[in-house]
Write an enzyme that holds these catalytic residues in place. Sequence first.
Site, PDB file in Angstrom:
ATOM      1  N   GLU A  39      -2.162  19.985 -38.066  1.00  0.00           N
ATOM      2  CA  GLU A  39      -1.616  19.143 -36.997  1.00  0.00           C
ATOM      3  C   GLU A  39      -2.345  19.601 -35.741  1.00  0.00           C
ATOM      4  O   GLU A  39      -1.985  20.601 -35.114  1.00  0.00           O
ATOM      5  CB  GLU A  39      -0.106  19.344 -36.827  1.00  0.00           C
ATOM      6  N   ASP A  44      19.357  18.089 -47.202  1.00  0.00           N
ATOM      7  CA  ASP A  44      19.075  19.425 -47.724  1.00  0.00           C
ATOM      8  C   ASP A  44      18.117  19.351 -48.913  1.00  0.00           C
ATOM      9  O   ASP A  44      17.735  18.261 -49.354  1.00  0.00           O
ATOM     10  CB  ASP A  44      20.386  20.144 -48.077  1.00  0.00           C
ATOM     11  N   ASP A  71       1.401  23.669 -38.376  1.00  0.00           N
ATOM     12  CA  ASP A  71       1.972  23.179 -37.124  1.00  0.00           C
ATOM     13  C   ASP A  71       1.148  23.692 -35.937  1.00  0.00           C
ATOM     14  O   ASP A  71       0.777  24.867 -35.883  1.00  0.00           O
ATOM     15  CB  ASP A  71       3.414  23.700 -37.016  1.00  0.00           C
ATOM     16  N   ASP A 129      21.459  14.081 -48.258  1.00  0.00           N
ATOM     17  CA  ASP A 129      22.410  15.186 -48.108  1.00  0.00           C
ATOM     18  C   ASP A 129      23.205  15.346 -49.408  1.00  0.00           C
ATOM     19  O   ASP A 129      23.862  14.398 -49.838  1.00  0.00           O
ATOM     20  CB  ASP A 129      23.345  14.854 -46.928  1.00  0.00           C
ATOM     21  N   ASP A 183      27.712  17.744 -45.560  1.00  0.00           N
ATOM     22  CA  ASP A 183      27.822  18.225 -44.173  1.00  0.00           C
ATOM     23  C   ASP A 183      27.090  17.313 -43.183  1.00  0.00           C
ATOM     24  O   ASP A 183      27.002  17.607 -41.999  1.00  0.00           O
ATOM     25  CB  ASP A 183      27.328  19.674 -44.047  1.00  0.00           C
TER      26      ASP A 183
HETATM   27  C1  GLC Z   1       4.777  20.051 -33.846  1.00  0.00           C
HETATM   28  C2  GLC Z   1       5.938  19.465 -34.602  1.00  0.00           C
HETATM   29  C3  GLC Z   1       7.027  19.182 -33.638  1.00  0.00           C
HETATM   30  C4  GLC Z   1       7.455  20.489 -32.980  1.00  0.00           C
HETATM   31  C5  GLC Z   1       6.263  21.192 -32.357  1.00  0.00           C
HETATM   32  C6  GLC Z   1       6.583  22.614 -31.998  1.00  0.00           C
HETATM   33  O1  GLC Z   1       4.255  19.161 -32.934  1.00  0.00           O
HETATM   34  O2  GLC Z   1       5.516  18.327 -35.300  1.00  0.00           O
HETATM   35  O3  GLC Z   1       8.115  18.558 -34.241  1.00  0.00           O
HETATM   36  O4  GLC Z   1       8.402  20.230 -31.992  1.00  0.00           O
HETATM   37  O5  GLC Z   1       5.175  21.239 -33.240  1.00  0.00           O
HETATM   38  O6  GLC Z   1       6.667  23.407 -33.148  1.00  0.00           O
END
Ligand code: GLC
Length: 556
Positions: free
Chosen positions: A277, A47, A214, A39, A43
Amino acid sequence: MTQELTSPSPAPQAPGTGRGPGWWRDAVIYQVYVRSFADSDGDGIGDLRGARERLPYLKDLGVDAVWLTPFYASPQADGGYDVADYRAVDPLFGTLQDADELIRTAHDLGLRVIVDIVPNHTSDRHPWFQDPELARQRYLFRPGKGESGELPPNDWESVFGGPAWTRTDRGDWYLHLFAPEQPDLNWDNPEVHAEFEAIMRFWLDLGVDGFRVDVAHGMIKAPGLPDIGHGAQAQLIGAQVLPFFDQDGVHAIHRAWRRLLDGYGDAHGKQVIGVAEAWAPTAERLALYVRPDELHQAFNFQFLNAPWQSDALRSVIDASLAATASVGAPTTWVLSNHDVVRHTTRLGGSLARARAATLLMLALPGSAYLYQGEELGLPEVTDLPDEVRQDPAFFRGGRATGAVGPGTDTESAPDGVAAGGQDGFRDGCRVPLPWSGELPPYGFGPGGSWLPQPADWGGLTVAAQTGDPASTLELYRAALELRRRLPGLGDGPMSWAPAPDGVLALTRPGLLCTVNTLGHDVGLPAPGTPLLSSAPVTVDDATAQLPGDSCTWWAI
Ligand code: GLC
């Protein structure tokens, strides 16, 4: 029996394209969970400036690239995975100029930068969702069932718990596989495709080297959105193909993105990558995401979920290598991330096992992902008070995590720590990093920290561990240094060597790696000269004593 496993040979360099054999094939990529890394403004929230200031630390650690979790404009209903503007930086994390400077500084240091892209859903504050006309075309709205449409359109459950549908004031329902603040996009609409390609180009123009995609298995839903027929669906994620996850249709999207990434890379003389992912029921189905015309990498959650047991580890390694070899892709290994219990805690609360697991991972052919803080041996924080928790799953009564599937090694988890984290939630792996000092916030920043750090982390800080050869930080540094120096590590062939029960022995060119998964010493003929060990190894009269829960690299 010795078994030869050959990882695929790199694709030949295409002249003039800058593609080369592929930097990602054996890259070590460090995940920066931005809000918990460093940070700069006091805050209590990490960041981009804080991250930029700490890049020399990552260079010195010896990683090749960083992956930054979402820092885009967002109401933060799910730690930034609810994006309201994909081209803006959330003021919590800084400005677009901070992002630009971070990317430049990383490149000056020789580090590549990967950013998250979140295509399955947006925030409900996204301008598209705010405009009823646009929303109807670009998200998944359906009429309800029941006499007056009072029941959800189907039986799908949100990964975070509860129904995957929310009813609007207008009486219809919209789909959200995650929180209600994260409506799912309609990928049948070409405007959605065009927008995400434009977003990718925006960040590529800012210099990023790739995207972590994602929920890369989520965008396409089975036609007609059929019922599943039973509950507890979060447990099925990654165990079977679901009408909303791992549908074959997602691959056309990844092919289009690969064309975009290759085209951009060719035009700019660089290699830009996509990492999925993706949760798929088998290593073979996961490998489909990394076919030559799809994404470059996919996280190998089967390895992450493997128990600390030699046969299980061996079979998951074999299955992973075989599946990716069948499509010519490298394997990608990972032990921790922001959605799962830190592996120190997951592997029976044993730092010894965590250190050994890491050395094993770094000896395997392919690329490896590290999650910030694992190099400090940080444990999961398991006693966060309810009032500080932020994981949306906690508030929705779900147990599971992000898109985290089943199969985590609950058996070796200590009492009270469920597979998904504290009670199944994810804040415990997101506690801000300790950098220095004896007291919170341990140099995280000039203010406090958004989640409380344990009082006993003084010995785990970067400063405390630096220079101590027994520390986990120095183990990571030494391993990454050897990985860069020894040509036999990274991409290339691997074979199993004979080993006693409970022990794994694998060879890479010039190197042998032993892993003792048992809780006690095991003696064996010394296979060579020890190069690096996760615990002190002794060699006497040509007999090596492998400490319990240890991994050793031997020069052969
Ligand atoms: C993926 C991310 C996770 C998030 C989900 C929804 O699994 O790693 O953190 O909550 O997608 O976007």
